[in-house]
Design a protein around this motif. Structure first.
Motif: not given
Length: 232
Positions: A13-23, A27-34
């Motif tokens: 809404t204030l921030f475009d969802f895909a443009a903010t959270w996809n990337g 990165k978060m999943l790659k970090s958690l999965s080591a």
């Protein structure tokens, strides 16, 4: 009846969802999965995230979910991190996400303030992430109320946090509008007795939002024109 106050969802809404959270999610999943590709794929599947394309699927619960719900879903895959710690990890990382404003926020919000409108934010994200992101965008001071799922008012689609905003601002729900990109936002607005404005900067399509909204707009930047139409 005029709208004197606007309560905005944050992500989508204030921030475009895909443009903010996809990337960020990739990165978060790659970090958690080591580096464990199979583990990353399993976590991505649980979250409704296409790891190869690095996009959330439209039916992902993460779109309108809370950090607690995401942490609970990921916890079985991260045994070395207790769930409360994982929830804090997600909140800290989300606070540092690269933000893509749906429209230039400062100018948009200042325009509403000049019209005498009261503004707030209610997100199912953590309050610390919301405050950090609004501060980084340089617009935190435009809002009279900022709440997350953990602020003590509950989470959408419960109307309680929306009613807390109205009470805090001293404005009746009937003279307030909930602005969001998901059914959770619009359902909460309906239960609270507020006007409902859907926006298309999340992942939900117009046909999904339309039956639950007073109006569906391409983005929040169209709200001033909508207000002008209400005045005539």
């Amino acid at each position: 009846m005029p709208v004197d106050a606007f309560l905005f969802d944050k992500d989508g809404t204030l921030f475009d969802f895909a443009a903010t959270w996809n990337g960020w999610a990739a990165k978060m999943l790659k970090s958690l999965s080591a580096g464990d590709e199979a583990l990353a794929q399993a976590m991505a599947h649980t979250l409704g995230f296409d790891l190869a394309a690095e996009v959330f699927r439209p039916d992902s619960f993460v779109i309108a979910g809370t950090n607690a719900e995401v942490a609970s879903a990921l916890c079985p895959y991260v045994p070395h991190m207790p769930e409360p710690e994982l929830e804090q990890y997600l909140a800290r990382n989300a606070a540092e996400a690269d933000l893509a404003e749906a429209v230039p926020l400062a100018a948009f919000l200042d325009g509403l303030l000049e019209r005498g409108k009261v503004l707030g934010v209610m997100t199912n994200d953590a309050e610390v992430s919301a405050v950090s992101q609004l501060e980084r965008a340089g617009v935190l001071d435009r809002f009279a109320f900022v709440a997350g799922f953990d602020s003590g008012h509950g989470a959408k689609p419960d109307p309680a946090p929306l009613l807390a905003f109205c009470e805090h601002c001293g404005i009746s729900p009937q003279r307030s509008a909930m602005v969001g990109d998901s059914l959770h936002d619009l359902q909460a607005g309906a239960s609270a007795g507020m006007r409902r404005i859907g926006v298309l900067t999340g992942l939900a399509p117009r046909e999904e939002l339309h039956p639950h909204a007073d109006v569906v707009l391409p983005n929040i930047g169209h709200i001033p024109d909508w207000l002008d139409q209400q005045d005539h």
